[in-house]
Design a protein around this motif. Structure first.
Motif: not given
Length: 417
Positions: A26-30, A117-118, A125-132, A164-166
């Protein structure tokens, strides 16, 4: 902790990605949405155990998180224009606290879209794991940091960079389709596989396992399997996790010490998980092209169905490892194949393969290669050389339970000499 609080925590972990997905859609800002959801989850964790769970817990969380998001933007005078836009975009029923089922798409579950998305390739790779784990798994930054043995500030930076990357990449909140789905599935499976492995045998620290990580990996893989029930590799990954995690109760002794597979009390294995995993891989293997996760699950199934090490079908395991090696050079697979070779053709044959692997820089100084060498030397009766290899492996591992186990084996052999 009371049963009521446990039940609330389980419910919040399940609802967290759904609520975050609803707000992001709805708002877009992750980043802002994720902060608002965390505040809503904290409010629920404090209120629900005593006051009771609302009739519509997801709607309650969406409502509170939306209010938190609006309040956050209103408090920043530099964002007045965004405040106006957000206020117009936010359903008034939520702002007034009305039932969430009056909101369009209130029952829509975006958990899988959030998972994709995550795990987007634009993230490290580290970011994917952390964000997931943070956004979909519902774990706090402190929990993730503790699981991966890094300072909380370091993990917070990883999560922040990923968010931030997202934002900068404009990654859409959607489940890909067609060819894109097939390609992205591999990324998602790999992230879930890494999370499960770190939970099942953590790379360092005082404990051997981090059950929360493995449980989250299994839960998310179940979700993924429901999305693509005909994808054989996703089914294979889920079967592998179930068959492996079934052994967890027997992997440690009373004091948390490591118990190797050959010495485990198989009566303590979770037979429900074994049956589910065997059934899943048995139905999956004949259906299509066989991949690495399916082969690993088949190997785990052979181990789990055997009454003990002596009755294990080692020739079948060896054949499966030979098939697995065809998917590309992998020193870990080759090391496991060496053990199977030793069980089928004798420890000397297995030791020859281990010696050949010492030329591979990825494993030459790895504690698992040294531990395998020590085991095969022990089987050959060379107790002095085996003890030395066990001690060297103990020096190189970062896992305290593994270090104690390897040191104990070395000591036992030295006392025999």
């Amino acid at each position: 902790m009371t049963a009521a609080r446990h039940a609330v925590e389980d419910l919040l972990r399940e609802l967290a990605p759904q609520v975050l997905g609803a707000l992001v859609r709805r708002h877009g800002d992750f980043d802002a949405c994720e902060d608002a959801v965390q505040e809503a989850l904290l409010a629920a964790a404090l209120q629900w155990p005593g006051a009771g769970v609302p009739d519509n817990p997801r709607g309650w969380l969406v409502t509170v998180a939306s209010r938190k998001l609006v309040d956050r933007i209103r408090s920043d005078s530099a964002r007045r224009r965004r405040e106006d836009a957000l206020a117009l975009a936010t359903p008034q029923a939520e702002l007034l606290g009305h039932a969430a089922d009056t909101v369009p798409d209130a029952d829509r579950d975006d958990s899988l879209a959030l998972l994709f998305l995550c795990c987007h390739p634009a993230l490290s790779p580290a970011g994917r794991i952390a964000l997931t784990l943070r956004a979909v798994g519902g774990l706090t930054t402190a929990q993730i940091a503790a699981a991966f043995l890094v300072p909380e500030a370091t993990m917070a930076q990883r999560v922040s960079r990923a968010k931030r990357t997202v934002k900068e990449s404009g990654i859409p909140l959607t489940v890909p389709e067609g060819t894109d789905l097939t390609e992205r599935l591999a990324e998602v499976r790999h992230v879930l596989y890494l999370i499960f492995n770190e939970g099942y045998t953590t790379t360092g620290g005082a404990g051997l396992t981090v059950p929360e990580l493995s449980a989250e990996a299994i839960r998310l893989t179940r979700m993924l399997h429901r999305l693509v029930p005909d994808d054989t590799e996703t089914a294979g990954l889920l079967a592998l996790m179930l068959l492996t995690d079934a052994r967890r109760p027997a992997r440690t002794g009373p004091s948390g010490e490591l118990v190797p597979l050959a010495e485990q009390d198989r009566g303590r294995w979770d037979r429900r998980l074994v049956a589910e995993g065997v059934d899943l891989i048995s139905r999956t293997l004949p259906r299509g092209r066989v991949g690495p996760y399916q082969l690993q699950a088949a190997i785990a199934a052979v181990h789990d169905e055997a009454e003990d090490t002596g009755t294990t079908d080692w020739p079948q395991i060896l054949a499966l490892y030979e098939l697995l090696e065809r998917f590309g050079p992998n020193p870990v697979v080759s090391l496991n194949r060496a053990v199977a070779v030793a069980m089928v053709h004798g420890p000397a044959a297995g030791l020859d393969l281990v010696t050949a692997l010492e030329a591979d820089r990825r494993t030459a100084r790895h504690h698992r290669l040294l531990a395998t060498r020590a085991h095969l030397l022990e089987l050959l009766g060379d107790h002095g050389a085996a003890a030395a290899s066990y001690r060297e492996a103990a020096r190189r591992t970062t896992s305290a339970p593994e270090r104690r186990h390897l040191t104990a084996r070395a000591h036992r052999l030295e006392t025999r000499a």
